[in-house]
Write a protein that holds these residues in place. Structure first.
Motif, short mmCIF file in Angstrom:
data_model
loop_
_atom_site.label_atom_id
_atom_site.label_comp_id
_atom_site.label_asym_id
_atom_site.label_seq_id
_atom_site.Cartn_x
_atom_site.Cartn_y
_atom_site.Cartn_z
N GLN A 127 0.85 -1.19 0.00
CA GLN A 127 0.00 0.00 0.00
C GLN A 127 0.88 1.24 0.00
OE1 GLN A 127 -3.25 0.10 2.82
NE2 GLN A 127 -2.95 -2.06 3.29
N ASN A 128 0.39 2.27 -0.70
CA ASN A 128 1.07 3.57 -0.67
C ASN A 128 2.53 3.48 -1.10
OD1 ASN A 128 -1.22 4.99 0.63
ND2 ASN A 128 -0.74 3.58 2.28
N GLY A 129 2.87 2.47 -1.90
CA GLY A 129 4.24 2.30 -2.32
C GLY A 129 4.74 3.41 -3.21
N GLN A 130 3.79 4.19 -3.80
CA GLN A 130 4.21 5.27 -4.68
C GLN A 130 5.03 6.31 -3.94
OE1 GLN A 130 1.14 4.57 -3.73
NE2 GLN A 130 -0.11 6.39 -3.41
N PHE A 131 5.00 6.28 -2.62
CA PHE A 131 5.76 7.27 -1.87
C PHE A 131 7.22 6.89 -1.73
CE2 PHE A 131 2.24 9.76 -1.00
CZ PHE A 131 1.19 9.02 -0.49
N ARG A 132 7.58 5.72 -2.20
CA ARG A 132 8.94 5.26 -1.94
C ARG A 132 9.65 4.90 -3.24
NH1 ARG A 132 12.43 3.40 1.89
NH2 ARG A 132 13.74 1.68 1.23
N THR A 133 10.64 5.67 -3.61
CA THR A 133 11.49 5.36 -4.74
C THR A 133 12.59 4.42 -4.26
OG1 THR A 133 11.10 7.59 -5.58
CG2 THR A 133 12.90 6.35 -6.58
N PRO A 134 12.90 3.35 -5.00
CA PRO A 134 13.96 2.42 -4.56
C PRO A 134 15.23 3.18 -4.21
CG PRO A 134 12.83 1.52 -6.46
CD PRO A 134 12.29 2.91 -6.28
N ARG A 135 15.79 2.87 -3.04
CA ARG A 135 16.92 3.65 -2.54
C ARG A 135 18.16 3.52 -3.40
NH1 ARG A 135 12.97 6.14 -0.78
NH2 ARG A 135 12.96 6.90 1.34
N HIS A 136 18.35 2.38 -4.07
CA HIS A 136 19.54 2.26 -4.91
C HIS A 136 19.41 3.13 -6.17
CE1 HIS A 136 16.70 -0.83 -6.19
NE2 HIS A 136 17.31 -0.93 -7.34
N ILE A 137 18.18 3.38 -6.63
CA ILE A 137 17.98 4.29 -7.76
C ILE A 137 18.23 5.73 -7.32
CG2 ILE A 137 16.32 5.13 -9.47
CD1 ILE A 137 17.23 2.24 -9.94
N ILE A 138 17.74 6.08 -6.14
CA ILE A 138 18.02 7.41 -5.60
C ILE A 138 19.53 7.62 -5.46
CG2 ILE A 138 17.86 8.82 -3.49
CD1 ILE A 138 15.04 7.82 -3.12
N ARG A 139 20.22 6.62 -4.89
CA ARG A 139 21.68 6.74 -4.69
C ARG A 139 22.39 6.93 -6.02
NH1 ARG A 139 25.77 4.31 -1.30
NH2 ARG A 139 27.66 5.51 -1.79
N LEU A 140 21.94 6.21 -7.05
CA LEU A 140 22.52 6.37 -8.38
C LEU A 140 22.39 7.82 -8.85
CD1 LEU A 140 23.62 5.24 -11.14
CD2 LEU A 140 21.20 4.88 -11.76
N MET A 141 21.19 8.38 -8.73
CA MET A 141 20.96 9.74 -9.21
C MET A 141 21.78 10.76 -8.43
SD MET A 141 16.85 9.21 -9.76
CE MET A 141 16.44 10.91 -10.17
#
Length: 512
Positions: free
Chosen positions: A164-178
């Motif tokens: 539920q409400n997963g749209q609030f969470r971007t995968p952390r490894h993708i964030i780290r990449l950016m």
């Protein structure tokens, strides 16, 4: 790093919330957030008391007043270190009837944390559950910033796993990449206009701590880090509380995390204010023109939220500012006038640096949409020469709903602790993206378009109507297959037919 014991404690308390009738994972996180904030207030007052004792002076900043509240309860009982030792029933009474009303009056200190607690609601249903949660939090060593951050991140990860409400969470490894690709600097002013749980801002802070430790030795840079570097907007008050607490537990004293409907409000005071924008905004579809900020419509006339957010990023950035943002694939090749206009603006009016195509399963289990990362620099005067494309096949995890890790933890993420082999690369492309990104103006220019990454000159983009989909430019090598001549195939078929007939005759003789 969280130990298995702490993870098990959190898992048990999470199960207890569900058994106690709180089924919404956001509500679980929200209640834990309030308790973490209450514990922090007690820690702050303890620090003030110790300081006053050392200096033999009165306490400068008293969070819990002397005396009693209007119900006759001593404010001293509101402190975590006191009520954690009460019997469950008394603890429940103190927290629900005294501490939470007190929290809602704290906005006067002007910190973002106290402002977000103004609407605090206590929904833990039973004294036994409250006592168990308080005991679990009390046993976590919260003086360690890494442990506090890891604890909260682990709980946030459970939002997605709960489905539920997963749209609030971007995968952390993708964030780290950016974050690694844009390499934030100590003097940057960073904004996420759809910040959710503040994942991009947290990762930016951790990057700066790792790469620029001098921040905390320079008083001016230190103050900038704690009070002026981080900015996040959201229009969900629960997300604001959670995101704000996430920043606190990762060691940022007073970030600017506030309520703002980024697409609906005009941006006076925000225009050209930020040097770096990172975001994965929700792409909900369409907005009515009446509900959309007029200054965004001046950039691109559309109702599409994915295009309006790109217009917003351009509005917020200072000239020279950078952006790393996630967009749905439709932005790259959409055929409407608004799509084409915005892509042309990025290529011709600004400096489009890179298009990184992500595989469709990155956001599973809650979304299977194909997405891409756009990196660009606001110049208002062009500057696009070549655009770097990378076709991501694997991010280290399975691309199904389970998102199972395909490699050991030390080989995951964009900056693994152990070097990857060629076989490992087939399961995790992220370190290769960073390595090739640094060569985008040199060796990468020589790559053929059959490679996993290559550069496309601006003239080619213009010739294709500014289509930014990687498949428009990637060349596929078809392996030449050698086929047998038709006569040879027919001859072999004839021989096979003869053998079958002979076999049938042998079978008939045996049956007689």
């Amino acid at each position: 790093m969280l130990t298995g014991d702490i993870r098990n404690q959190i898992d048990r308390i999470w199960d207890a919330f569900w058994a106690g009738g709180i089924a919404n994972p956001l509500e679980v996180i929200e209640q834990i957030t309030y308790l973490l904030f209450i514990r922090r207030l007690d820690d702050l007052q303890t620090l003030e008391e110790n300081k006053a004792n050392r200096l033999k002076k009165p306490i400068e900043r008293r969070i819990f007043p002397e005396g009693k509240d209007n119900r006759g309860r001593p404010y001293e009982d509101f402190r975590w270190s006191r009520f954690k030792n009460f019997a469950p029933a008394e603890m429940f009474t103190v927290v629900s009837e005294h501490v939470f009303p007190f929290l809602r009056t704290l906005g006067g200190d002007k910190s973002t944390y106290s402002q977000h607690m103004e609407g605090a609601r206590f929904t833990i249903p039973t004294p036994a559950l409250l006592a168990r949660v308080v005991d679990m939090i009390d046993h976590v060593p919260m003086e360690d910033r890494d442990t506090k951050g890891d604890l909260y991140e682990y709980m946030l990860a459970k939002i997605a796993s709960a489905g539920q409400n997963g749209q609030f969470r971007t995968p952390r490894h993708i964030i780290r990449l950016m974050v690694e690709m844009v390499a934030p600097q100590p003097t940057d002013i960073v904004c996420d206009p759809a910040c959710g749980t503040a994942g991009f801002l947290v990762a930016t802070g951790e990057f700066l701590r790792e790469h620029n430790p001098e921040i905390f030795r320079d008083e001016k840079l230190k103050q900038h880090f704690h009070r002026a570097l981080f900015h996040g907007f959201d229009f969900d008050n629960t997300m604001l509380r959670i995101g704000s607490m996430n920043m606190l537990l990762h060691g940022v004293e007073n970030p600017d995390i506030r309520y703002r409907d980024s697409l609906a409000q005009d941006h006076a005071g925000e225009e050209e204010k930020y040097t770096l924008v990172m975001a994965n905004p929700p792409f909900a579809g369409s907005l009515d023109y009446e509900n959309c900020a007029k200054d965004l419509q001046q950039i691109v006339k559309t109702k599409k939220t994915e295009l309006l957010f790109l217009a917003l990023f351009l509005r917020l950035l200072k000239p020279g500012g950078r952006a790393a943002v996630i967009v749905p694939d439709g932005v790259l090749f959409g055929s409407s006038n608004a799509h084409k206009t915005l892509r042309q603006l990025l290529v011709e009016g600004q400096k489009l640096d890179a298009v990184i195509s992500l595989p469709g399963g990155v956001f599973k289990p809650y979304a299977g949409v194909s997405t891409a990362i756009l990196l660009f620099t606001k110049t208002n005067s062009g500057g696009t020469d070549h655009v770097w494309f990378y076709d991501v096949d694997a991010d280290g995890m399975s691309l199904d709903d389970k998102r199972t890790e395909l490699l050991p933890p030390e080989k995951l993420g964009p900056v693994p602790r152990t070097a990857l082999t060629a076989d490992d690369h087939a399961k995790n492309n992220l370190p290769d993206i960073l390595a090739r990104w640094t060569q985008r103006d040199w060796d990468e220019r020589q790559n053929p378009r059959t490679a996993q990454s290559f550069c496309v000159p601006k003239a080619d983009l213009a010739a294709q109507g500014y289509d930014l989909s990687l498949n428009r430019y990637k060349e596929v090598v078809h392996a030449e297959v050698a086929h047998r001549p038709p006569g040879e195939i027919l001859k072999a078929l004839g021989q096979l037919e003869t053998e079958i007939q002979q076999g049938m005759k042998e079978l008939e003789r045996m049956l007689k």
